[in-house]
Design an enzyme around this catalytic site. Structure first.
Site, PDB file in Angstrom:
ATOM      1  N   HIS A 127       0.814  -1.216   0.000  1.00 21.53           N
ATOM      2  CA  HIS A 127       0.000   0.000   0.000  1.00 21.53           C
ATOM      3  C   HIS A 127       0.847   1.265   0.000  1.00 21.53           C
ATOM      4  O   HIS A 127       2.027   1.244   0.347  1.00 21.53           O
ATOM      5  CB  HIS A 127      -0.927   0.014   1.211  1.00 21.53           C
TER       6      HIS A 127
ATOM      7  N   HIS B 156       5.626   6.219  -0.760  1.00 22.89           N
ATOM      8  CA  HIS B 156       6.411   5.008  -0.954  1.00 22.89           C
ATOM      9  C   HIS B 156       5.552   3.777  -0.708  1.00 22.89           C
ATOM     10  O   HIS B 156       4.448   3.866  -0.181  1.00 22.89           O
ATOM     11  CB  HIS B 156       7.617   4.985  -0.011  1.00 22.89           C
TER      12      HIS B 156
END
Length: 309
Positions: free
Chosen positions: A132, A247
């Site tokens: 995620h 990220h």
């Protein structure tokens, strides 16, 4: 940085060995050509299926790091409080998993004897886990706030007219959580077209600010105090550009990597990532064990509110 979901179980060593042997035999059987043909004919699971099993079974009513590989709960369990996380979810393909697994293996070699690295690609039982991009910290809502938050957040996503978008991956790094209790091996994300990640982050931060929750990445002074009544943000620019912060975490460790280990990881060959394109068309909002999916540019996916258990 916001992080999610952990559980584990204890069993006897001999039982583990027998169970591993049994699983290996099953995997060999499933890998035969006949079974592959049969499996390929089955339709894929709907995205909503994963939301039903987004949380692990609780194995303790108290914070016991021994049950979670040494991890400590960031948000203590308190009756009436609901841990909340906003994020974009990615299930890598099998071919993507091969590349990502190899990157983690190389990172382990770079890390050497500094500590253990734990992959986030699969659970302890071998099931694939979603990756995620976080759009919030791990925050807490009270029971009476869940429905209001769900309504405001879903409306803001819908009114933003943000379309589904793709991102690419470009760099490998180590980052810590806010508490400095864990460090994560992450892939940095290139800024997508139309600045979608920054726009989604601002919606998440502004909505959570209404409920006295801290922002992710942005400073509190840059966040507007009111969200209701805003129609959309198609022409707006974020006060802060947080593109360098987004990220995807691949693995974690309890030990802070040394400067030498970070330098070695930074030199890992990532050319195979050039063909990676990660598509996002849904924002996930998790409160407690309940996950709601909000499709981009289309509104709420189902009629249940986030708090509507």
């Amino acid at each position: 940085m916001a992080l999610v979901h952990y559980s584990d179980s204890e069993s006897d060593t001999d039982d583990n060995e027998d169970l591993s042997t049994s699983r290996a035999a099953k995997r060999i059987h499933l890998d035969t050509p006949t079974d592959n043909k049969q499996a390929s004919s089955l339709p894929p699971l709907p995205p909503s299926f994963h939301d039903l099993y987004a949380s692990s079974t609780r194995v303790s009513v108290r914070d016991d790091p021994s049950l979670h590989g040494g991890r400590k709960r960031v948000i203590p369990h308190v009756e009436g409080n609901w841990p909340t996380h906003i994020y974009l979810e990615w299930y890598p393909s099998k071919s993507d998993l091969v590349v990502l697994s190899d990157i983690i293996t190389q990172a382990e070699e770079c890390y050497g004897s500094e500590g253990d690295i734990h992959s986030l690609l699969h659970s302890d039982l071998g099931a694939q886990l979603p990756l995620h991009i976080s759009l919030s910290r791990p925050v807490v809502l009270r029971t009476e706030q869940r429905d209001s938050f769900a309504e405001i957040f879903a409306r803001e996503i819908r009114d933003s007219h943000i379309r589904p978008f793709d991102v690419t991956l470009y760099d490998l790094d180590w980052v810590s959580n806010y508490e400095k209790t864990r460090w994560f091996l992450v892939l940095r994300v290139q800024t997508p077209k139309y600045d979608c990640l920054n726009r989604l982050l601002r919606i998440s931060n502004r909505t959570l600010a209404l409920f006295d929750q801290p922002p992710l990445y942005e400073s509190p002074t840059s966040i507007e105090s009111k969200v209701p009544g805003r129609k959309h943000y198609a022409d707006e620019r974020p006060v802060e550009d947080c593109s360098h912060c987004f990220h995807i975490s691949l693995a974690w460790t309890l030990t802070q990597p040394s400067s030498a280990a970070k330098a070695r990881v930074a030199n890992i060959d990532l050319r195979r990532l050039r063909d990676f394109t990660v598509h996002f068309n849904t924002v996930k909002a998790k409160i407690g064990n309940n996950v709601s999916s909000i499709p981009l540019s289309m509104g709420i996916q189902d009629e249940r509110t986030i708090g509507g258990l």
